[in-house]
Scaffold this motif. Structure first.
Motif, mmCIF file in Angstrom:
data_model
loop_
_atom_site.group_PDB
_atom_site.id
_atom_site.type_symbol
_atom_site.label_atom_id
_atom_site.label_comp_id
_atom_site.label_asym_id
_atom_site.label_seq_id
_atom_site.Cartn_x
_atom_site.Cartn_y
_atom_site.Cartn_z
ATOM 1 N N ASP A 139 33.042 -18.864 -13.410
ATOM 2 C CA ASP A 139 33.386 -19.202 -14.795
ATOM 3 C C ASP A 139 33.895 -17.971 -15.556
ATOM 4 O O ASP A 139 34.935 -18.012 -16.225
ATOM 5 C CB ASP A 139 32.149 -19.791 -15.479
ATOM 6 C CG ASP A 139 32.488 -20.383 -16.833
ATOM 7 O OD1 ASP A 139 33.446 -21.159 -16.911
ATOM 8 O OD2 ASP A 139 31.803 -20.048 -17.821
ATOM 9 N N GLU A 140 33.198 -16.867 -15.443
ATOM 10 C CA GLU A 140 33.611 -15.638 -16.144
ATOM 11 C C GLU A 140 34.968 -15.160 -15.630
ATOM 12 O O GLU A 140 35.818 -14.702 -16.409
ATOM 13 C CB GLU A 140 32.574 -14.517 -15.932
ATOM 14 C CG GLU A 140 31.213 -14.777 -16.573
ATOM 15 C CD GLU A 140 31.212 -14.584 -18.084
ATOM 16 O OE1 GLU A 140 32.289 -14.604 -18.706
ATOM 17 O OE2 GLU A 140 30.117 -14.412 -18.652
ATOM 18 N N CYS A 141 35.161 -15.259 -14.325
ATOM 19 C CA CYS A 141 36.413 -14.773 -13.733
ATOM 20 C C CYS A 141 37.583 -15.655 -14.160
ATOM 21 O O CYS A 141 38.679 -15.153 -14.416
ATOM 22 C CB CYS A 141 36.310 -14.712 -12.207
ATOM 23 S SG CYS A 141 35.267 -13.360 -11.654
ATOM 24 N N GLN A 166 37.759 -17.228 -16.970
ATOM 25 C CA GLN A 166 38.002 -16.869 -18.370
ATOM 26 C C GLN A 166 38.860 -15.596 -18.465
ATOM 27 O O GLN A 166 39.776 -15.503 -19.280
ATOM 28 C CB GLN A 166 36.652 -16.655 -19.077
ATOM 29 C CG GLN A 166 36.754 -16.403 -20.567
ATOM 30 C CD GLN A 166 37.198 -17.634 -21.356
ATOM 31 O OE1 GLN A 166 37.119 -18.743 -20.860
ATOM 32 N NE2 GLN A 166 37.677 -17.423 -22.565
ATOM 33 N N LYS A 205 31.999 -7.340 -18.727
ATOM 34 C CA LYS A 205 31.840 -8.556 -17.912
ATOM 35 C C LYS A 205 31.822 -8.190 -16.431
ATOM 36 O O LYS A 205 30.984 -8.663 -15.666
ATOM 37 C CB LYS A 205 33.001 -9.534 -18.154
ATOM 38 C CG LYS A 205 33.025 -10.171 -19.518
ATOM 39 C CD LYS A 205 32.081 -11.332 -19.590
ATOM 40 C CE LYS A 205 32.159 -12.015 -20.952
ATOM 41 N NZ LYS A 205 30.955 -12.757 -21.273
#
Ligand code: FAD
Length: 385
Positions: free
Chosen positions: A332-334, A336, A284
């Motif tokens: 958003d990824e961070c 998560q 990621k």
């Protein structure tokens, strides 16, 4: 992160000055400003004293007479990551140029000294309760009354709406022509000009986004910006710079989300190891790093094009589309990767996530950016055979 090649020695010195100022004068007040829903007036004056406001303005107005877009990029890169409500880029590169480039000498003489010192905060009011993306559909109107214009209507979602001492207001000037729009310089205190609520928002809590109302506001003729029927063209021209300026802040904000996540995933442990060492986390982060680097290269390219006078509306739209979508993806990824902590207000990533959401909407939504880019490709659905 890639080495940025667009900056020179003087820019690094400037960056250090901005960084020191922001650490001392801006970031310590963030929490209070978010509670208040507005930044302080003093911070604008302080920015003015530092010479950070509209550096391109003539020295006779207190400016530096230096029109180098990179200085505004640096201001945004240093402030936006940690303070999202202080809209200096809006003042400097979105509204300021209307007066600096399209205003008359008399307008510059009157307004630029306050704009440069921070006494006069700037705002621009295009959006209305009934229309945002479709600017040609605005209903606010100005009637020519001979020695003045009479302004009636309302605007909403206006950034710096409460602090602004001067607002560039778009209004219809000829009911027979849909694109006949004028830009009017509306000053604080003009009878009939009222501010509405400080709007409550998902993010950008220290930004004073507001409604504005105009009821029979008498606008002197000398407060019209350029040709009162050609404001639409002016807005379209200036929007390219606005979108590029926005992209710089969005990207710097995404970069900050990435940086705080790097720290978090190296400290937080699960199953006997730092969560950053899971292949999923590594992949990621690698994907985000790659996209962020590509975005910086593109934004820097656009900045150089802009400084050479070659930035097109489509290229600015590409930058805004790509970077705002990337900012949303990274946020958003961070979040998560933070797990439950990411959802907690006490972890900064939750704020990054909420603040990032607006970038895909304002200054032209992602869908409108695709329209602009797609039309240039010749794929306009109005061209049916
Ligand atoms: C925090 C904040 C600050 C803002 N600051 C300012 C400011 O300082 N000054 C100002 O004038 N405005 C400001 N705005 C307004 C902002 O620019 C508009 O909200 C934005 O342009 C979208 O317009 P809208 O809200 O009317 O959405 P709409 O135009 O109603 O759009 C709704 C949806 O339909 C989509 N859509 C619309 N047209 C098309 C189309 N042709 N094809 C496909 N999809 C389409 C949009 O992309 C969106 O997803 C601000 C907004 C916010 C939330």
């Amino acid at each position: 992160m890639i080495t940025r090649r667009i900056y020179e020695e003087e820019h690094s010195i400037f960056r250090e000055t901005v960084r020191r100022w922001a650490e001392k004068e801006v970031f310590p007040h963030g929490e209070k400003w978010r509670e208040d829903g507005i930044v302080s007036r003093d911070i604008w004056r302080s920015a003015g004293e530092q010479g950070f406001l509209c550096m391109y303005a003539d020295e006779k107005y207190g400016g530096l007479g230096v029109d180098d877009f990179r200085y505004d990029m640096i201001l945004s890169e240093e402030i936006a990551p940690r303070e999202q409500g202080l809209f200096i880029p809006l003042h400097n590169r979105i509204v300021g140029p209307y007066i600096h480039k399209s205003g008359s000498d008399a307008q510059r003489d009157r307004f630029m000294p306050g704009v440069v010192s921070g006494e006069t905060v700037l705002a621009i009011a295009m959006t209305e309760p009934g229309t945002g993306s479709d600017l040609a559909g605005i209903k606010t109107r100005a009637e020519d009354k001979g020695d003045h214009w009479l302004l009636n209507g309302s605007k909403t979602y206006i950034s710096n709406g409460l602090l602004a001492g001067l607002v560039v207001v778009a209004a219809r000037t000829n009911p027979e022509k849909s694109h006949a729009i004028g830009l009017f310089l509306v000053e604080d205190g003009m009878p009939g000009f009222q501010r509405g609520r400080k709007l409550k928002k998902l993010g950008l809590h220290s930004q004073d986004t507001a409604e504005l109302f105009f009821e029979d506001v008498k606008i002197p003729k000398e407060n019209v910006l350029g040709d009162p029927e050609q404001g639409f063209k002016l807005m379209m021209t200036n929007l390219a710079e606005e979108r590029l300026m926005g992209s710089v802040g969005f990207l710097a904000h995404a970069e900050h989300g990435f940086a705080i996540t790097m720290e978090y995933i190296q400290e937080r442990r699960a199953f006997g190891r730092a969560i950053g060492t899971f292949q999923n986390s590594r992949f990621k982060m690698a994907e985000m790093r790659t996209k962020l680097d590509a975005a910086w290269a593109f934004v820097d390219h656009c900045a150089m094009e802009h400084m050479n006078g070659d930035l097109t509306a489509e290229m600015a739209a590409e930058a805004k589309l790509f970077v705002s979508e990337l900012e949303g993806f990274v946020a958003d990824e961070c979040l998560q990767l933070h797990g439950g902590a990411g959802y907690m207000a006490e972890y900064e990533i939750s704020r990054v996530f909420a603040d990032a959401r607006i970038s895909r909407i304002y200054a032209g939504s992602s869908e409108i950016m695709k329209e602009i880019i797609g039309r240039k490709l010749g794929l306009d659905d109005r061209k049916r055979n």
